[in-house]
Design an enzyme around this catalytic site. Sequence first.
Site, mmCIF file in Angstrom:
data_model
loop_
_atom_site.group_PDB
_atom_site.id
_atom_site.type_symbol
_atom_site.label_atom_id
_atom_site.label_comp_id
_atom_site.label_asym_id
_atom_site.label_seq_id
_atom_site.Cartn_x
_atom_site.Cartn_y
_atom_site.Cartn_z
ATOM 1 N N ASP A 128 -14.767 79.334 -30.483
ATOM 2 C CA ASP A 128 -15.950 80.086 -30.903
ATOM 3 C C ASP A 128 -15.666 80.705 -32.274
ATOM 4 O O ASP A 128 -14.592 81.256 -32.498
ATOM 5 C CB ASP A 128 -16.248 81.190 -29.876
ATOM 6 C CG ASP A 128 -17.683 81.668 -29.962
ATOM 7 O OD1 ASP A 128 -18.394 81.577 -28.941
ATOM 8 O OD2 ASP A 128 -18.093 82.130 -31.062
ATOM 9 N N GLU A 164 -26.260 78.201 -33.632
ATOM 10 C CA GLU A 164 -27.135 79.306 -34.017
ATOM 11 C C GLU A 164 -28.417 79.091 -33.226
ATOM 12 O O GLU A 164 -28.951 77.976 -33.204
ATOM 13 C CB GLU A 164 -27.441 79.252 -35.515
ATOM 14 C CG GLU A 164 -26.286 79.629 -36.405
ATOM 15 C CD GLU A 164 -26.014 81.128 -36.434
ATOM 16 O OE1 GLU A 164 -26.923 81.915 -36.099
ATOM 17 O OE2 GLU A 164 -24.884 81.507 -36.773
ATOM 18 N N THR A 180 -32.101 72.235 -26.239
ATOM 19 C CA THR A 180 -33.223 73.122 -25.903
ATOM 20 C C THR A 180 -34.522 72.344 -25.753
ATOM 21 O O THR A 180 -34.697 71.285 -26.369
ATOM 22 C CB THR A 180 -33.389 74.175 -27.025
ATOM 23 O OG1 THR A 180 -34.635 74.852 -26.855
ATOM 24 C CG2 THR A 180 -33.402 73.530 -28.404
ATOM 25 N N GLU A 228 -37.126 73.249 -27.081
ATOM 26 C CA GLU A 228 -37.902 73.436 -28.315
ATOM 27 C C GLU A 228 -37.929 72.190 -29.189
ATOM 28 O O GLU A 228 -38.738 72.109 -30.112
ATOM 29 C CB GLU A 228 -37.341 74.599 -29.132
ATOM 30 C CG GLU A 228 -37.466 75.908 -28.415
ATOM 31 C CD GLU A 228 -37.259 77.088 -29.329
ATOM 32 O OE1 GLU A 228 -37.410 76.938 -30.550
ATOM 33 O OE2 GLU A 228 -36.960 78.162 -28.810
ATOM 34 N N TYR A 257 -34.701 76.265 -36.686
ATOM 35 C CA TYR A 257 -33.800 76.233 -35.532
ATOM 36 C C TYR A 257 -34.033 74.979 -34.689
ATOM 37 O O TYR A 257 -33.105 74.209 -34.419
ATOM 38 C CB TYR A 257 -33.982 77.494 -34.660
ATOM 39 C CG TYR A 257 -33.464 77.293 -33.257
ATOM 40 C CD1 TYR A 257 -32.108 77.079 -33.038
ATOM 41 C CD2 TYR A 257 -34.329 77.273 -32.159
ATOM 42 C CE1 TYR A 257 -31.619 76.850 -31.754
ATOM 43 C CE2 TYR A 257 -33.851 77.038 -30.882
ATOM 44 C CZ TYR A 257 -32.491 76.835 -30.682
ATOM 45 O OH TYR A 257 -32.021 76.590 -29.422
ATOM 46 N N PHE A 298 -35.809 88.127 -26.641
ATOM 47 C CA PHE A 298 -36.998 88.802 -26.106
ATOM 48 C C PHE A 298 -36.704 89.748 -24.935
ATOM 49 O O PHE A 298 -36.991 90.948 -25.001
ATOM 50 C CB PHE A 298 -38.006 87.726 -25.687
ATOM 51 C CG PHE A 298 -39.288 88.237 -25.093
ATOM 52 C CD1 PHE A 298 -40.004 89.262 -25.697
ATOM 53 C CD2 PHE A 298 -39.790 87.666 -23.925
ATOM 54 C CE1 PHE A 298 -41.198 89.707 -25.156
ATOM 55 C CE2 PHE A 298 -40.986 88.097 -23.381
ATOM 56 C CZ PHE A 298 -41.687 89.126 -23.992
ATOM 57 N N PRO A 316 -33.762 90.895 -23.367
ATOM 58 C CA PRO A 316 -32.837 92.018 -23.585
ATOM 59 C C PRO A 316 -33.363 93.033 -24.600
ATOM 60 O O PRO A 316 -33.097 94.225 -24.473
ATOM 61 C CB PRO A 316 -31.573 91.347 -24.124
ATOM 62 C CG PRO A 316 -31.717 89.918 -23.833
ATOM 63 C CD PRO A 316 -33.156 89.608 -23.661
ATOM 64 N N GLN A 367 -36.444 93.983 -25.029
ATOM 65 C CA GLN A 367 -37.416 94.898 -24.404
ATOM 66 C C GLN A 367 -36.731 95.851 -23.428
ATOM 67 O O GLN A 367 -37.037 97.044 -23.389
ATOM 68 C CB GLN A 367 -38.517 94.098 -23.700
ATOM 69 C CG GLN A 367 -39.111 92.946 -24.480
ATOM 70 C CD GLN A 367 -39.450 93.271 -25.933
ATOM 71 O OE1 GLN A 367 -39.723 94.427 -26.288
ATOM 72 N NE2 GLN A 367 -39.420 92.271 -26.792
ATOM 73 N N HIS A 373 -45.254 80.318 -34.610
ATOM 74 C CA HIS A 373 -44.883 80.657 -33.225
ATOM 75 C C HIS A 373 -45.335 79.589 -32.222
ATOM 76 O O HIS A 373 -46.535 79.371 -32.037
ATOM 77 C CB HIS A 373 -45.555 81.998 -32.892
ATOM 78 C CG HIS A 373 -45.026 82.678 -31.688
ATOM 79 N ND1 HIS A 373 -45.394 83.955 -31.352
ATOM 80 C CD2 HIS A 373 -44.150 82.272 -30.732
ATOM 81 C CE1 HIS A 373 -44.771 84.315 -30.240
ATOM 82 N NE2 HIS A 373 -44.018 83.303 -29.846
HETATM 83 O O1 TDX Z 1 -39.350 91.178 -29.718
HETATM 84 C C1 TDX Z 1 -39.833 90.084 -29.381
HETATM 85 N N1 TDX Z 1 -41.125 90.035 -28.967
HETATM 86 C C2 TDX Z 1 -41.736 88.882 -28.573
HETATM 87 O O2 TDX Z 1 -42.919 88.894 -28.193
HETATM 88 C C3 TDX Z 1 -39.064 88.866 -29.408
HETATM 89 C C4 TDX Z 1 -37.634 88.873 -29.861
HETATM 90 C C5 TDX Z 1 -39.680 87.699 -28.993
HETATM 91 N N2 TDX Z 1 -40.987 87.701 -28.597
HETATM 92 C C6 TDX Z 1 -41.599 86.456 -28.115
HETATM 93 C C7 TDX Z 1 -41.363 85.227 -28.958
HETATM 94 C C8 TDX Z 1 -41.352 84.128 -27.926
HETATM 95 O O3 TDX Z 1 -42.663 83.706 -27.618
HETATM 96 O O4 TDX Z 1 -40.963 86.180 -26.863
HETATM 97 C C9 TDX Z 1 -40.758 84.779 -26.688
HETATM 98 C C10 TDX Z 1 -39.295 84.507 -26.511
HETATM 99 O O5 TDX Z 1 -38.656 84.777 -27.747
HETATM 100 P P1 TDX Z 1 -37.103 84.505 -27.990
HETATM 101 O O6 TDX Z 1 -36.294 85.278 -27.012
HETATM 102 O O7 TDX Z 1 -36.832 84.714 -29.431
HETATM 103 O O8 TDX Z 1 -36.946 82.985 -27.554
HETATM 104 P P2 TDX Z 1 -37.650 81.615 -28.081
HETATM 105 O O9 TDX Z 1 -38.065 81.715 -29.502
HETATM 106 O O10 TDX Z 1 -38.667 81.227 -27.070
HETATM 107 O O11 TDX Z 1 -36.376 80.648 -28.018
HETATM 108 C C11 TDX Z 1 -35.483 80.753 -26.904
HETATM 109 O O12 TDX Z 1 -35.641 79.687 -26.011
HETATM 110 C C12 TDX Z 1 -35.257 78.418 -26.439
HETATM 111 C C13 TDX Z 1 -34.058 80.800 -27.405
HETATM 112 O O13 TDX Z 1 -33.905 81.848 -28.341
HETATM 113 C C14 TDX Z 1 -33.675 79.501 -28.022
HETATM 114 O O14 TDX Z 1 -32.340 79.537 -28.450
HETATM 115 C C15 TDX Z 1 -33.862 78.420 -26.994
HETATM 116 O O15 TDX Z 1 -33.563 77.191 -27.570
#
Ligand code: TDX
Length: 333
Positions: free
Chosen positions: A33, A79, A119, A121, A146, A186, A188, A190, A272
């Site tokens: 790592d 990443e 992923t 995605e 990403y 997202f 953690p 919140q 998004h």
């Molecule tokens: O503060 C926030 N508020 C919010 O509404 C954050 C950080 C995110 N969001 C939304 C964005 C997304 O719709 O929540 C959803 C989840 O966000 P993330 O945790 O950033 O995940 P996401 O972008 O969906 O990607 C995750 O899933 C697929 C992982 O981060 C990726 O690494 C994985 O490949």
Amino acid sequence: MHLLVTGGAGFIGANFVHLTRRTRPDVSITVVDSMTYAANRDSLAGLDAVRIVEVDVSELAVVDPLVAEADVVVHFAAESHNDNSLDSPWPFLRSNIMGTFSVLEACRKHGTRLHHISTDEVYGDLDLDDPSKFDEFTPYNPSSPYSASKASSDLLVRAWVRSFGVRATISNCSNNYGPYQHVEKFIPRQITEVLEGRRPKLYGAGLNVRDWIHVDDHNSAVWSILDRGEMGRTYLIGADGEVNNLTVVQTILKLMGRDPNGFDHVSDRPGHDLRYAIDSSTLRRELGWKPDFVDFEAGLQATIDWFTHNRGWWQPQKAAVEAKYARTQEVIK
Ligand code: TDX
């Protein structure tokens, strides 16, 4: 069996190491790592017989001898945060593309079996009312730097399988949650906002849907693929956990004894993705895998409990993460 786990100090990798230690005591593990901001040595604290090597996997000369002594490489190192990739794409290209290239080259040289973690995605996104889900035949259509870098890494693995006969499998998983997840993500974010007495931050209207899976279910699926997967195949991992972000935030607030509407809307993420959804029926049918965490609320409660009792693990990073978000996000309601 000797495993080389790349990215083993990151969220999913560290949970994989814990699960392996709990369930397969005869497997020895080396973690490689680069210990970026997203990794944490404390995530592996107290684990016996885990060797940790601090190096960037894109450095082939250093990774090569580690791959040479391994029976299997499980490649988590990446990443992974979309918001960061929009701010600064280059580290994503280096870690996710060059890192995978270097792991592939070492596996090719030494004939080592590889499992590549990816992923959902890579498939882009779905409309809210689309009856279909992603499966192994869905065309790649990534949206962000990403996801484009992860798609690139998957394609490299496929090419090394076909052109060089590398023994590799790929898995594409949906959104993970659970212990040791970085506070920029997202769920953690919140939970820790509430623990620090602030309001959760929802992007846009919160109607975006994610297909949540507990990290232990992801990793048990990885073990099913390591045990019984067919070389060259791609397996999609998901636990039928579609929920929109608004519901997730309201559930967290409710479970933490707060007003379910006590959150802020903040500016939306550019580009998004609207909805992800995984069809994991092939994995379930062919490899006999099924998830253990089928009750999302119970999984969220366990995750809230973990963050509540492990403040020392996340608090050192929290202020910097929020300061970074504050530079790009403003409260809109
Ligand atoms: O503060 C926030 N508020 C919010 O509404 C954050 C950080 C995110 N969001 C939304 C964005 C997304 O719709 O929540 C959803 C989840 O966000 P993330 O945790 O950033 O995940 P996401 O972008 O969906 O990607 C995750 O899933 C697929 C992982 O981060 C990726 O690494 C994985 O490949």
